[in-house]
Motif scaffolding. Structure first.
Motif, PDB file in Angstrom:
ATOM      1  N   LEU A  77       0.837  -1.212   0.000  1.00 46.95           N
ATOM      2  CA  LEU A  77       0.000   0.000   0.000  1.00 46.95           C
ATOM      3  C   LEU A  77       0.864   1.252   0.000  1.00 46.95           C
ATOM      4  O   LEU A  77       0.620   2.195  -0.764  1.00 46.95           O
ATOM      5  CB  LEU A  77      -0.917   0.009   1.222  1.00 46.95           C
ATOM      6  N   ALA A  78       1.877   1.275   0.849  1.00 42.80           N
ATOM      7  CA  ALA A  78       2.713   2.461   0.960  1.00 42.80           C
ATOM      8  C   ALA A  78       3.525   2.704  -0.306  1.00 42.80           C
ATOM      9  O   ALA A  78       3.772   3.850  -0.688  1.00 42.80           O
ATOM     10  CB  ALA A  78       3.645   2.331   2.168  1.00 42.80           C
ATOM     11  N   SER A  79       3.937   1.625  -0.977  1.00 42.35           N
ATOM     12  CA  SER A  79       4.764   1.786  -2.179  1.00 42.35           C
ATOM     13  C   SER A  79       4.017   2.472  -3.310  1.00 42.35           C
ATOM     14  O   SER A  79       4.629   3.111  -4.177  1.00 42.35           O
ATOM     15  CB  SER A  79       5.280   0.417  -2.649  1.00 42.35           C
ATOM     16  N   ALA A  80       2.687   2.346  -3.319  1.00 39.38           N
ATOM     17  CA  ALA A  80       1.904   3.001  -4.371  1.00 39.38           C
ATOM     18  C   ALA A  80       2.056   4.516  -4.320  1.00 39.38           C
ATOM     19  O   ALA A  80       1.904   5.205  -5.340  1.00 39.38           O
ATOM     20  CB  ALA A  80       0.434   2.611  -4.241  1.00 39.38           C
ATOM     21  N   ILE A  81       2.366   5.045  -3.155  1.00 41.93           N
ATOM     22  CA  ILE A  81       2.520   6.492  -2.991  1.00 41.93           C
ATOM     23  C   ILE A  81       3.759   7.003  -3.717  1.00 41.93           C
ATOM     24  O   ILE A  81       3.838   8.178  -4.082  1.00 41.93           O
ATOM     25  CB  ILE A  81       2.564   6.833  -1.486  1.00 41.93           C
ATOM     26  N   ASN A  82       4.710   6.127  -3.969  1.00 40.06           N
ATOM     27  CA  ASN A  82       5.939   6.533  -4.649  1.00 40.06           C
ATOM     28  C   ASN A  82       5.874   6.392  -6.168  1.00 40.06           C
ATOM     29  O   ASN A  82       6.842   6.699  -6.858  1.00 40.06           O
ATOM     30  CB  ASN A  82       7.125   5.713  -4.115  1.00 40.06           C
ATOM     31  N   ARG A  83       4.749   5.927  -6.683  1.00 38.27           N
ATOM     32  CA  ARG A  83       4.610   5.778  -8.129  1.00 38.27           C
ATOM     33  C   ARG A  83       4.315   7.123  -8.788  1.00 38.27           C
ATOM     34  O   ARG A  83       3.792   8.046  -8.161  1.00 38.27           O
ATOM     35  CB  ARG A  83       3.499   4.782  -8.456  1.00 38.27           C
ATOM     36  N   GLU A  84       4.635   7.186 -10.078  1.00 38.71           N
ATOM     37  CA  GLU A  84       4.412   8.434 -10.825  1.00 38.71           C
ATOM     38  C   GLU A  84       2.941   8.804 -10.855  1.00 38.71           C
ATOM     39  O   GLU A  84       2.579   9.986 -10.831  1.00 38.71           O
ATOM     40  CB  GLU A  84       4.946   8.279 -12.239  1.00 38.71           C
ATOM     41  N   GLU A  85       2.065   7.800 -10.900  1.00 45.29           N
ATOM     42  CA  GLU A  85       0.629   8.077 -10.948  1.00 45.29           C
ATOM     43  C   GLU A  85       0.158   8.864  -9.735  1.00 45.29           C
ATOM     44  O   GLU A  85      -0.823   9.619  -9.810  1.00 45.29           O
ATOM     45  CB  GLU A  85      -0.169   6.761 -11.043  1.00 45.29           C
ATOM     46  N   TYR A  86       0.850   8.675  -8.627  1.00 41.49           N
ATOM     47  CA  TYR A  86       0.437   9.369  -7.408  1.00 41.49           C
ATOM     48  C   TYR A  86       0.660  10.872  -7.521  1.00 41.49           C
ATOM     49  O   TYR A  86      -0.097  11.662  -6.960  1.00 41.49           O
ATOM     50  CB  TYR A  86       1.193   8.817  -6.200  1.00 41.49           C
ATOM     51  N   VAL A  87       1.692  11.262  -8.255  1.00 41.86           N
ATOM     52  CA  VAL A  87       1.938  12.692  -8.476  1.00 41.86           C
ATOM     53  C   VAL A  87       0.745  13.316  -9.192  1.00 41.86           C
ATOM     54  O   VAL A  87       0.274  14.405  -8.838  1.00 41.86           O
ATOM     55  CB  VAL A  87       3.223  12.909  -9.288  1.00 41.86           C
ATOM     56  N   HIS A  88       0.214  12.616 -10.202  1.00 44.52           N
ATOM     57  CA  HIS A  88      -0.946  13.130 -10.941  1.00 44.52           C
ATOM     58  C   HIS A  88      -2.189  13.161 -10.046  1.00 44.52           C
ATOM     59  O   HIS A  88      -3.008  14.089 -10.143  1.00 44.52           O
ATOM     60  CB  HIS A  88      -1.198  12.261 -12.173  1.00 44.52           C
ATOM     61  N   ALA A  89      -2.327  12.157  -9.179  1.00 43.98           N
ATOM     62  CA  ALA A  89      -3.472  12.146  -8.262  1.00 43.98           C
ATOM     63  C   ALA A  89      -3.417  13.323  -7.312  1.00 43.98           C
ATOM     64  O   ALA A  89      -4.434  13.977  -7.040  1.00 43.98           O
ATOM     65  CB  ALA A  89      -3.502  10.831  -7.487  1.00 43.98           C
ATOM     66  N   VAL A  90      -2.226  13.613  -6.787  1.00 41.51           N
ATOM     67  CA  VAL A  90      -2.056  14.760  -5.891  1.00 41.51           C
ATOM     68  C   VAL A  90      -2.344  16.062  -6.625  1.00 41.51           C
ATOM     69  O   VAL A  90      -3.051  16.939  -6.120  1.00 41.51           O
ATOM     70  CB  VAL A  90      -0.633  14.771  -5.292  1.00 41.51           C
ATOM     71  N   ALA A  91      -1.809  16.180  -7.833  1.00 43.54           N
ATOM     72  CA  ALA A  91      -1.990  17.413  -8.606  1.00 43.54           C
ATOM     73  C   ALA A  91      -3.454  17.673  -8.929  1.00 43.54           C
ATOM     74  O   ALA A  91      -3.882  18.830  -9.034  1.00 43.54           O
ATOM     75  CB  ALA A  91      -1.168  17.342  -9.884  1.00 43.54           C
ATOM     76  N   GLY A  92      -4.245  16.606  -9.054  1.00 48.60           N
ATOM     77  CA  GLY A  92      -5.659  16.774  -9.387  1.00 48.60           C
ATOM     78  C   GLY A  92      -6.581  16.824  -8.197  1.00 48.60           C
ATOM     79  O   GLY A  92      -7.801  16.844  -8.362  1.00 48.60           O
ATOM     80  N   SER A  93      -6.016  16.857  -6.992  1.00 53.66           N
ATOM     81  CA  SER A  93      -6.843  16.791  -5.786  1.00 53.66           C
ATOM     82  C   SER A  93      -7.044  18.133  -5.100  1.00 53.66           C
ATOM     83  O   SER A  93      -7.729  18.203  -4.086  1.00 53.66           O
ATOM     84  CB  SER A  93      -6.217  15.807  -4.781  1.00 53.66           C
ATOM     85  N   ASP A  94      -6.444  19.199  -5.611  1.00 54.47           N
ATOM     86  CA  ASP A  94      -6.616  20.526  -5.019  1.00 54.47           C
ATOM     87  C   ASP A  94      -6.363  20.476  -3.514  1.00 54.47           C
ATOM     88  O   ASP A  94      -7.183  20.908  -2.708  1.00 54.47           O
ATOM     89  CB  ASP A  94      -8.022  21.054  -5.314  1.00 54.47           C
ATOM     90  N   LEU A  95      -5.192  19.951  -3.134  1.00 55.42           N
ATOM     91  CA  LEU A  95      -4.891  19.724  -1.723  1.00 55.42           C
ATOM     92  C   LEU A  95      -4.586  21.010  -0.975  1.00 55.42           C
ATOM     93  O   LEU A  95      -3.969  21.934  -1.513  1.00 55.42           O
ATOM     94  CB  LEU A  95      -3.685  18.796  -1.577  1.00 55.42           C
ATOM     95  N   THR A  96      -4.998  21.034   0.280  1.00 57.47           N
ATOM     96  CA  THR A  96      -4.542  22.029   1.244  1.00 57.47           C
ATOM     97  C   THR A  96      -3.579  21.323   2.191  1.00 57.47           C
ATOM     98  O   THR A  96      -3.848  20.210   2.640  1.00 57.47           O
ATOM     99  CB  THR A  96      -5.713  22.607   2.033  1.00 57.47           C
ATOM    100  N   ALA A  97      -2.462  21.960   2.482  1.00 56.03           N
ATOM    101  CA  ALA A  97      -1.456  21.376   3.368  1.00 56.03           C
ATOM    102  C   ALA A  97      -1.399  22.147   4.678  1.00 56.03           C
ATOM    103  O   ALA A  97      -1.536  23.367   4.698  1.00 56.03           O
ATOM    104  CB  ALA A  97      -0.077  21.380   2.705  1.00 56.03           C
ATOM    105  N   ALA A  98      -1.208  21.417   5.774  1.00 52.15           N
ATOM    106  CA  ALA A  98      -1.018  22.016   7.096  1.00 52.15           C
ATOM    107  C   ALA A  98       0.468  21.958   7.429  1.00 52.15           C
ATOM    108  O   ALA A  98       1.123  20.935   7.212  1.00 52.15           O
ATOM    109  CB  ALA A  98      -1.818  21.252   8.152  1.00 52.15           C
ATOM    110  N   TRP A  99       0.984  23.074   7.945  1.00 55.47           N
ATOM    111  CA  TRP A  99       2.399  23.184   8.282  1.00 55.47           C
ATOM    112  C   TRP A  99       2.546  23.609   9.734  1.00 55.47           C
ATOM    113  O   TRP A  99       1.782  24.436  10.234  1.00 55.47           O
ATOM    114  CB  TRP A  99       3.086  24.221   7.398  1.00 55.47           C
ATOM    115  N   VAL A 100       3.511  23.042  10.409  1.00 57.90           N
ATOM    116  CA  VAL A 100       3.916  23.486  11.738  1.00 57.90           C
ATOM    117  C   VAL A 100       5.392  23.841  11.631  1.00 57.90           C
ATOM    118  O   VAL A 100       6.223  22.971  11.374  1.00 57.90           O
ATOM    119  CB  VAL A 100       3.693  22.408  12.807  1.00 57.90           C
ATOM    120  N   GLY A 101       5.696  25.109  11.788  1.00 57.22           N
ATOM    121  CA  GLY A 101       7.041  25.554  11.496  1.00 57.22           C
ATOM    122  C   GLY A 101       7.326  25.321  10.019  1.00 57.22           C
ATOM    123  O   GLY A 101       6.550  25.694   9.155  1.00 57.22           O
TER     124      GLY A 101
END
Length: 213
Positions: A71-95
């Protein structure tokens, strides 16, 4: 993840409530040491790290090591970059650390129903209120765009977190792995999302003092 529902957040009479109009004027929200801003493609390495850590921590309760790594390895695939780019993500940052993400999109099933996606919180920050903050942010965004109901698919382990935020479970299933493992999945909905950010500075002060660096 011991979160409290928004209804019981401590409210100070002089607390500043972060409204949608304020968020729109200033797309980078900084509150109690937690900064929210749209995720960028340059953040992909940090996003992958958080998503992978959260996936491992959650799946480890139900799957063997090999299935967790699959499951975790799927996150490192190229397809995951496209999924992230199409998800309109908001990121939370601490420092300077990315500690969580959330996205949402229309379901297509109904004109006023949105779907939460890619809600991940770095396990080190579990229980700090970041997941609740991200969900509230996504709900407010969806409401501002004309959506009144939200659906989410998550692991059965995370279902209680969403229930505390007013979601109702509608179905259960399981995600099968290649080696025959089964990751229990829950489907939940919330039919009345709040039109505004139910967050106050006083409510998040403890989390900010604890993790701000």
């Amino acid at each position: 993840m011991p979160f409290l529902p928004p209804k019981v957040l401590p409210v100070c009479p002089n607390a500043k409530v972060v409204s949608m109009s304020q968020r729109v004027r200033n797309p980078e929200l900084f509150l109690a040491g937690i900064s929210l801003r749209p995720a960028k493609i340059d953040d992909i390495s940090a996003i992958r790290y958080v998503h992978s850590a959260a996936t491992r921590a959650c799946a480890a309760h139900h799957l063997g090591d090999d299935d967790v790594e699959t499951l975790a390895s799927a996150i490192n695939r190229e397809e995951y970059v496209h999924a992230v780019a199409g998800s309109d993500l908001t990121a939370a940052w601490v420092g300077g650390e990315l500690v969580g993400t959330v996205g949402w999109k229309p379901t297509g099933a109904a004109p006023d129903v949105a779907r939460l996606q890619m809600l991940f919180v770095w396990p080190l920050f579990a229980g700090a209120g970041i997941g609740r903050l991200l969900v509230s942010h996504a709900e407010a965004d969806a409401h501002a765009a004309g959506y009144r109901s939200v659906r989410v698919r998550t692991t059965i382990q995370q279902a209680p977190f969403f229930k505390r935020l007013g979601y109702v479970m509608t179905a259960q299933s399981a995600l099968r792995t290649g080696s025959g493992g089964r990751l229990p999945i829950a489907y939940l909905r919330k039919d009345e999302i709040c039109p505004d950010f139910p967050i106050t500075e006083s409510a998040w002060g403890d989390a900010g003092r604890r993790y701000h660096h």
